[in-house]
Scaffold this motif. Sequence first.
Motif, PDB file in Angstrom:
ATOM      1  N   ALA A  57       0.852  -1.196   0.000  1.00 33.04           N
ATOM      2  CA  ALA A  57       0.000   0.000   0.000  1.00 33.04           C
ATOM      3  C   ALA A  57       0.880   1.235   0.000  1.00 33.04           C
ATOM      4  N   ALA A  72       1.122   9.155  -8.825  1.00 33.88           N
ATOM      5  CA  ALA A  72      -0.282   8.751  -8.693  1.00 33.88           C
ATOM      6  C   ALA A  72      -1.003   8.840 -10.029  1.00 33.88           C
ATOM      7  N   ILE A  75      -0.061   5.857 -12.172  1.00 33.43           N
ATOM      8  CA  ILE A  75      -0.686   4.611 -11.696  1.00 33.43           C
ATOM      9  C   ILE A  75      -2.163   4.595 -12.061  1.00 33.43           C
ATOM     10  N   MET A  76      -2.826   5.725 -11.920  1.00 37.29           N
ATOM     11  CA  MET A  76      -4.239   5.795 -12.280  1.00 37.29           C
ATOM     12  C   MET A  76      -4.447   5.588 -13.778  1.00 37.29           C
ATOM     13  N   GLY A  79      -2.073   1.653 -14.226  1.00 34.76           N
ATOM     14  CA  GLY A  79      -2.174   0.622 -13.203  1.00 34.76           C
ATOM     15  C   GLY A  79      -0.911  -0.148 -12.891  1.00 34.76           C
ATOM     16  N   SER A 137      -1.780  -2.207  -9.805  1.00 35.29           N
ATOM     17  CA  SER A 137      -2.775  -1.640  -8.904  1.00 35.29           C
ATOM     18  C   SER A 137      -4.041  -2.491  -8.900  1.00 35.29           C
ATOM     19  N   SER A 140      -7.762   1.699  -5.456  1.00 38.35           N
ATOM     20  CA  SER A 140      -7.332   3.001  -4.945  1.00 38.35           C
ATOM     21  C   SER A 140      -8.472   3.563  -4.117  1.00 38.35           C
ATOM     22  N   VAL A 142      -9.718   7.002  -2.141  1.00 35.15           N
ATOM     23  CA  VAL A 142      -9.566   8.422  -1.848  1.00 35.15           C
ATOM     24  C   VAL A 142      -9.950   8.642  -0.393  1.00 35.15           C
ATOM     25  N   THR A 148      -4.641   9.899  -1.532  1.00 35.28           N
ATOM     26  CA  THR A 148      -5.178   8.656  -2.064  1.00 35.28           C
ATOM     27  C   THR A 148      -4.287   7.502  -1.616  1.00 35.28           C
ATOM     28  N   ILE A 149      -4.907   6.385  -1.253  1.00 32.73           N
ATOM     29  CA  ILE A 149      -4.144   5.169  -0.954  1.00 32.73           C
ATOM     30  C   ILE A 149      -4.245   4.246  -2.156  1.00 32.73           C
ATOM     31  N   VAL A 150      -3.087   3.833  -2.670  1.00 38.07           N
ATOM     32  CA  VAL A 150      -3.040   2.872  -3.772  1.00 38.07           C
ATOM     33  C   VAL A 150      -2.642   1.513  -3.205  1.00 38.07           C
ATOM     34  N   GLY A 152      -1.530  -2.251  -4.230  1.00 36.63           N
ATOM     35  CA  GLY A 152      -0.990  -2.959  -5.381  1.00 36.63           C
ATOM     36  C   GLY A 152      -0.676  -4.400  -5.072  1.00 36.63           C
TER      37      GLY A 152
END
Length: 208
Positions: A57, A72, A75-76, A79, A137, A140, A142, A148-150, A152
Motif C-alpha cells: 500500500a 499517482a 498509476i491511475m 495501473g 494496482s 485506490s 480516496v 489517495t491510498i493505492v 498494489g
Amino acid sequence: MFFDFATLPAQTMYNLLTASVTPRPIAWVTTRSNAGVSNAAPYSFFNVMGHQPPTVALGMMRHTRGSLKDTAANIMENGEFVVNLVPERLISQMNQTCADYAPDVDELEQAGLVALPSKQVKPARIQGCPVSLECVSIASVVTGPLQTIVIGRVVAAHVDDALVLDAEQGFLNTPELGLVSRMHGGGWYARSTDLFQVARPATAELKS
C-alpha cells in the motif's frame, strides 16, 4: 499530552504522525506515463499489507493545488508501478527525485540513474536497488481531498543474487541490503545497523 485531531491544523497532524511512526520503509516508486516518460519518487507512507495475495500500500499526497502528482497520475492511467527499496549508497539520487519536476521530465535521467527493464510491467527498475517489486494496482481509495491510498499486488520481485540465501524458501541476507528508512522532520533517515533479536514465545511457555 492529549491531541484531538479534529481540532488540529493539517501540518500539526502530519508532524505528530511522522515524528512518532518511525522508522518507515521507503518505496522508491517508478512509473511510466502513457506518453512513455519515466518517473521516480520516494514514498514513506508505505508498507507490505499481506502475502496471499502479496500486497503493498502507498499513501500518496496530491499537490497543494489539488492535482495528482506524477506517480499517482501514472498509476491511475495504466495501473502499473515498481517499488524499489532504497540502499544508503543511493540516498543522494533518491533525494534528487523528490524535486517537483514537470510531468514530461524523465526523473531517472535527471538523477543520473540507470533504468533496467522489468519483466511483467512497463515501468523500469532502478539499477543499484537490492530489491525491486513489480506491482499492478488492484484498488485506490480516496481518503481525503489531498490524498489517495493505492493498493498494489506484487507480481514479481528482483533481488540481487549476492543477497539471496535460500531462493526456494525466500530467505535473504536482510542486513546486507543496506536499506535506509524515513525518520522525523525534514531530511532525517535511519540505518538498520543496530539490530537485536527476541524469540517469539511458544504457547506452552506462556504464563496462565
